[in-house]
Enzyme design. Structure first.
Site, PDB file in Angstrom:
ATOM      1  N   GLU A  95       0.833  -1.197   0.000  1.00 17.13           N
ATOM      2  CA  GLU A  95       0.000   0.000   0.000  1.00 17.13           C
ATOM      3  C   GLU A  95       0.871   1.252   0.000  1.00 17.13           C
ATOM      4  OE1 GLU A  95      -4.234  -1.167   1.698  1.00 17.13           O
ATOM      5  OE2 GLU A  95      -2.820  -0.894   3.331  1.00 17.13           O
ATOM      6  N   CYS A 108       3.314   8.548   1.277  1.00 19.30           N
ATOM      7  CA  CYS A 108       3.778   7.624   2.316  1.00 19.30           C
ATOM      8  C   CYS A 108       4.057   6.294   1.617  1.00 19.30           C
ATOM      9  CB  CYS A 108       2.711   7.489   3.394  1.00 19.30           C
ATOM     10  SG  CYS A 108       3.202   6.336   4.687  1.00 19.30           S
ATOM     11  N   CYS A 115       6.148  -6.852   7.485  1.00 16.25           N
ATOM     12  CA  CYS A 115       7.239  -6.374   8.339  1.00 16.25           C
ATOM     13  C   CYS A 115       7.580  -7.459   9.350  1.00 16.25           C
ATOM     14  CB  CYS A 115       6.830  -5.095   9.064  1.00 16.25           C
ATOM     15  SG  CYS A 115       8.174  -4.395  10.058  1.00 16.25           S
ATOM     16  N   CYS A 119       5.634  -5.100  15.912  1.00 15.18           N
ATOM     17  CA  CYS A 119       5.080  -4.169  16.906  1.00 15.18           C
ATOM     18  C   CYS A 119       3.599  -4.512  17.100  1.00 15.18           C
ATOM     19  CB  CYS A 119       5.239  -2.728  16.434  1.00 15.18           C
ATOM     20  SG  CYS A 119       6.950  -2.333  16.076  1.00 15.18           S
ATOM     21  N   CYS A 122       0.526  -2.557  15.339  1.00  9.91           N
ATOM     22  CA  CYS A 122       0.675  -2.176  13.935  1.00  9.91           C
ATOM     23  C   CYS A 122       0.134  -3.278  13.019  1.00  9.91           C
ATOM     24  CB  CYS A 122       2.155  -1.922  13.641  1.00  9.91           C
ATOM     25  SG  CYS A 122       2.496  -1.688  11.892  1.00  9.91           S
ATOM     26  N   CYS A 349      -1.303   5.886  10.138  1.00  8.18           N
ATOM     27  CA  CYS A 349      -0.077   5.231  10.604  1.00  8.18           C
ATOM     28  C   CYS A 349      -0.411   3.854  11.173  1.00  8.18           C
ATOM     29  CB  CYS A 349       0.555   6.047  11.724  1.00  8.18           C
ATOM     30  SG  CYS A 349       1.187   7.613  11.193  1.00  8.18           S
TER      31      CYS A 349
END
Ligand code: SAH
Ligand code: SF4
Length: 356
Positions: A95, A108, A115, A119, A122, A349
């Site tokens: 994205e 962005c 990932c 975290c 997220c 975010c």
């Protein structure tokens, strides 16, 4: 001598020049090809009529263009944010987000599909790691946003710089950019090349979860981009509960790397702090951040938690965020609360995620 076929968008201008010379052609053709793509925004070989036929035939054989077809596009109700689901060659998806603020447009951009850092709050971390993106795939995201900003007529007449310009890039999309250091740095070199897209290095901000060796390397290589470091906890324990890689790169090592970076480059660091109600938004947390960063050239960006399916926390309200800011100010630390953008389309975010 022949090189393995490469993506044009993976190559810096110098790497392209070297290849073209190795093929036995004049570097002038490399410069022309580069200008076609990055100045005139040509996207096909057919749109490059001035390349000599022999050179073009060789280049077509040796180079491909990285394309990221749009699998889906969503627009926020307020019209400020657009999110693009882009397809990679291997059918994975990433994205990219276009955000409008007063007077500027920011892209962005993702650095990885998924990932590995995990975290807890997220969405990208919750989906796990698929693979690193290539430099070309990173550059192609910026080109996509740039294309979206162009008036439709420019596609017909060849782009000469009319319309809005992409001015800012934040490497804050999917993935941990310092886990994919080489590709990310090659991409920033390409994006900032003054004979091409010519983005200012000060217009690029890289956000890291705190990959200590990467921060030291950025300092040693004197990379001119802005650095943002995701903190979220001001004690090792508080941080490690939210950011598992804090166990690998503990807070004291991270702070030492940040001081090394700031001292060596004489540059301020942005620290990001996702505000989670009742968890890390209490006055004692703010005081701990103050003590940790006091005296550093730092700015704190507070990001009220955005919802993700895998994490149940709630965002801090305005009043508590303001109180947090006031305490930081007592330590001489400037701070901002990040404008919430694109939450209704899960483009905020930490909300970017895809399924294969
Ligand atoms: N991997 C990099 C950059 C991508 S995330 C990093 O972690 O820094 C960009 C920012 O969004 C980071 O500060 C991250 O901690 C924050 N973030 C992640 N999930 C979030 C969420 N659900 N709500 C608010 N901010 C979040
Ligand atoms: Fe990865 Fe950053 Fe999300 Fe952490 S916050 S999982 S490092 S993308």
């Amino acid at each position: 001598m022949s090189d393995a076929a490469a993506s044009f968008h993976d190559l810096t201008r110098e790497a392209l020049r070297l290849r073209v010379v190795r093929w036995g052609f004049s570097p002038v053709h490399a410069a022309r090809l580069w200008a076609y793509v990055y100045l005139e925004r040509a996207e096909t070989w057919a749109a490059m009529p001035e390349l000599p036929a022999r050179f073009r035939a060789r280049a077509e054989k040796e180079l491909t263009f990285t394309r990221l077809p749009v699998a889906a596009e969503t627009r926020s109700r307020d019209g400020f944010t657009r999110k693009y689901l882009l397809s990679l060659d291997d059918d994975r998806r990433i994205e990219t987000v276009l955000m409008r603020f007063t007077g500027r447009v920011t892209a962005c951009i993702s650095s990885q599909a998924g990932c590995a850092m995990g975290c807890v709050f997220c969405a990208t971390g919750q989906m796990g790691f698929a693979r690193h993106l290539t430099a070309g795939e990173i550059v192609a995201q910026a080109l996509h946003v740039d294309r979206e900003l162009r008036p439709a007529t420019c596609n017909l007449i060849g782009y000469k710089g009319a319309g809005e310009r992409l001015r800012n890039i934040v490497l804050m999309g999917m993935g941990e950019p310092l886990h994919n250091y080489d590709a990310v740095m090659t991409a920033t070199d390409i994006l900032c090349d003054t004979a091409g897209l010519s983005l200012g290095t000060k217009q690029i901000t890289l956000s890291t979860v705190g990959v200590v060796p990467g921060i030291i390397r950025l300092a040693d290589e004197a990379r001119p981009i802005h650095l943002a470091v995701s903190l979220h906890g001001a004690t090792q324990e508080e941080r490690a509960a939210l950011v598992p890689v804090a166990k690998k790169w503990p807070l004291d090592e991270l702070m030492a790397a940040c001081r090394y970076y700031s001292d060596k480059l004489q540059r301020r660091i942005f620290y990001e702090w996702t505000l989670i109600a009742g968890k890390n938004d209490l006055p004692e947390s703010a005081h701990a951040v103050g003590r940790l960063l006091k005296g550093q050239a730092a700015q704190v960006n507070l990001i009220p938690l955005n919802p993700t399916t895998g994490y149940g926390g709630t965002p801090t309200g305005q009043e508590a965020a303001r109180r947090f800011q006031q305490i930081l100010a007592e330590y001489g630390l400037p701070s901002t609360v990040r404008q919430r953008r694109g939450i209704d389309i899960a483009a905020g975010c930490g909300q970017l995620a895809t399924t294969r």
